[in-house]
Design a protein around this motif. Structure first.
Motif, PDB file in Angstrom:
ATOM      1  N   HIS A 100       0.851  -1.195   0.000  1.00 24.06           N
ATOM      2  CA  HIS A 100       0.000   0.000   0.000  1.00 24.06           C
ATOM      3  C   HIS A 100       0.885   1.242   0.000  1.00 24.06           C
ATOM      4  O   HIS A 100       2.007   1.217   0.494  1.00 24.06           O
ATOM      5  N   TYR A 134      -5.229  -3.576  -7.386  1.00 23.01           N
ATOM      6  CA  TYR A 134      -5.219  -2.525  -6.370  1.00 23.01           C
ATOM      7  C   TYR A 134      -6.566  -1.798  -6.314  1.00 23.01           C
ATOM      8  O   TYR A 134      -7.391  -1.890  -7.220  1.00 23.01           O
ATOM      9  N   LYS A 144      -3.301  -3.036  -2.193  1.00 21.56           N
ATOM     10  CA  LYS A 144      -3.698  -4.285  -2.822  1.00 21.56           C
ATOM     11  C   LYS A 144      -5.069  -4.705  -2.289  1.00 21.56           C
ATOM     12  O   LYS A 144      -5.353  -4.578  -1.098  1.00 21.56           O
TER      13      LYS A 144
END
Length: 210
Positions: A100, A134, A144
């Motif tokens: 992330h 994502y 993700k």
């Protein structure tokens, strides 16, 4: 942490963006090879003209010289296009290198308007399949899908980034003021009414509103 010098725009986002970037690189390589070949040919013909006391036609000299000029113009065009796409490719690489990423960290210049533009780019990348694994969470983090990150976790990651990257500045206070954002985080339009819950331009819920 790498910084993107040329932030991409949604218009640059296409499903084959990476392929285009590679093709432009190959095209630049071909131009360089043409440079070399044209220069060698030009030099060889020039030496032949000198050795034969001008018996070699000048037309033969014009051919490699013309190729050299064409290759130079094409190289400049390809290099310019590839440079503009470089920001998008760097953004994709940075996102894919982590589970992330705080979207604000993808921008070379911190600011609500710039962050909104980057959010739009990231969403377009997801839409066209460049970042199919994502999702954008709370308009502040791209993560993700497998993480199933909540809005609260995304906001916490955002605040942690702000605290480390931009402590004790007026900008931090502006960005932290979630109940009254200066710009819509979806379309980047200015929020004229601080009590509004939805953007008057695109209708998106303003960040910080439940």
């Amino acid at each position: 942490m790498a910084v993107l010098l040329s932030p991409p725009t949604p218009n640059q986002v296409t499903p084959d963006a990476r392929k285009k970037y590679k093709r432009l690189g190959i095209a630049m390589g071909v131009c360089i090879a043409t440079f070399v070949a044209a220069f060698v040919s030009f030099a060889a013909i020039g030496f032949s003209a000198v050795a034969t006391f001008g018996e070699v036609s000048m037309a033969y000299i014009a051919i490699p010289f013309g190729l050299f000029l064409v290759a130079m113009v094409m190289f400049s065009t390809f290099a310019s296009k590839r440079a503009r796409m470089g920001g998008l490719i760097a953004l994709l690489d940075k996102i894919e290198n982590a589970d992330h990423t705080v979207i604000l960290s993808l921008n070379p210049t911190a600011g609500e308007g710039n962050a909104a533009s980057t959010v739009a780019v990231v969403k377009k990348c997801i839409e066209v399949g460049l970042l199919s694994d994502y999702e954008v969470v709370a308009d502040v983090v791209v993560a993700k899908k497998s993480l199933a990150m909540s809005d609260e976790d995304a906001t916490a990651a955002y605040d942690a980034y702000i605290a480390v990257a931009m402590p004790n500045t007026a900008l931090v206070e502006i960005l932290r003021e979630k109940s009254s954002p200066a710009f819509c985080s979806s379309c980047g339009a200015p929020v004229e009414n601080s009590s509004s819950k939805y953007c008057q331009y695109c209708g998106a819920k303003l960040r910080g509103e439940k």
